[in-house]
Design a protein around this motif. Sequence first.
Motif, short mmCIF file in Angstrom:
data_model
loop_
_atom_site.label_atom_id
_atom_site.label_comp_id
_atom_site.label_asym_id
_atom_site.label_seq_id
_atom_site.Cartn_x
_atom_site.Cartn_y
_atom_site.Cartn_z
N ARG A 1 0.83 -1.20 0.00
CA ARG A 1 0.00 0.00 0.00
C ARG A 1 0.87 1.25 0.00
O ARG A 1 1.93 1.30 0.62
CB ARG A 1 -0.92 0.02 1.21
N ASP B 1 5.97 1.80 -5.38
CA ASP B 1 4.53 2.10 -5.46
C ASP B 1 4.19 2.89 -6.72
O ASP B 1 3.17 3.56 -6.78
CB ASP B 1 4.09 2.90 -4.23
N GLU C 1 0.66 2.27 -8.41
CA GLU C 1 -0.48 2.91 -7.74
C GLU C 1 -0.46 4.42 -7.95
O GLU C 1 -1.51 5.04 -8.16
CB GLU C 1 -0.44 2.58 -6.25
N SER D 1 -1.59 5.12 -11.43
CA SER D 1 -3.02 4.88 -11.54
C SER D 1 -3.81 6.10 -11.05
O SER D 1 -4.80 6.49 -11.67
CB SER D 1 -3.39 3.65 -10.73
#
Length: 345
Positions: free
Chosen positions: A62, A97, A100, A103
């Motif tokens: 995350r 990351d 993400e 995105s």
Amino acid sequence: MKQFLPAALPLVLVAIPAQAGQLIHQPVVQDIPAEPEPPEPLVLILPDYVYPPPFIPVEPPRLPRNVRAMIEAAIRTDDSNTVAAVVKMAIETQPYDKDEIRSMHRAFLDQKAEALAAKTEAELQRIRSSGVLDLWTGKVELGAFRGTGNTSNFGVTGSLKLNRKGIDWEHTVLASADYQKDSGSITREQYGASYQPRYTLSDDIFTFGRLQYEKDEIQGYRDRYSLSVGFGYRVLQRRDLSLSLEGGPAVRRTRFVAQPSETTWTTLTSIDFDWKINGALKFTEDASSYVGSDNSTFTSLTGIEAGMAKGLKARLSYSIEHETSPPDGSVKTDTISRFALVYGF
């Protein structure tokens, strides 16, 4: 005396002293430790092998909350440049990351594209449903001028410019006047008006027509009408910078003050340049030429505008008009410096 021992036991001879000088040989049995027994084998009990191997879903890593909050704050500004800069920094600091982060950036760009498409469609629909008197914008200019050439004086100047831009068509109407009266006599009286439609053929190319009227008795003609058609090319078309060129044949009808009227064929070329230096400052240049066999006319209007308040600007301009063969008694070049206030609506 001999004594037999089991074969498994080694025979060891030990000398034992005897009485009266006799040597007696007596076997002695020596205990030898037995070899240790080997350890029991290690037995590993495993479950039965499962085929195919089971899939165990695991969530991807995350994005840290502080990095996500920074990107979301940039997205709320609705500024593409700001978001791009923050995204670039986030990828450099959180390379694992990056998927993400990208995105989130892609979702922002998609949302911007959808909003722009919806806005464009709404604007097109508004233009299609508009009437003849709708979509017009304009500006009014009022001020003073100083003239050199045929006269040297001060006077008043005014102009009106209207523009209507549709999907394919664009219409421009321009009217101007310079007037000065000195000691009861008119020393300058110049009027002009023009109408120019444009039809867009592609993003860069358009056709145009121009109908122009001029009146300047000081320059030697009571009325002069010009009609021209041709093609134009948009060299630059940006938000803060635009440049377009026009050219085509033209016919001119001139009614002189002291000479017979005449009709001549000429070639028209023009340049329209606008540069928004910043939010409050703008530079403009409009130049044109009518080139004919008997007489040619060259004009240039250079201006700079500075914003003062909402809809109100101060404009300083300098215009040049040159005739290669003017009527008798007129000089070839006229210049005018103007300072005016411009109100846009």
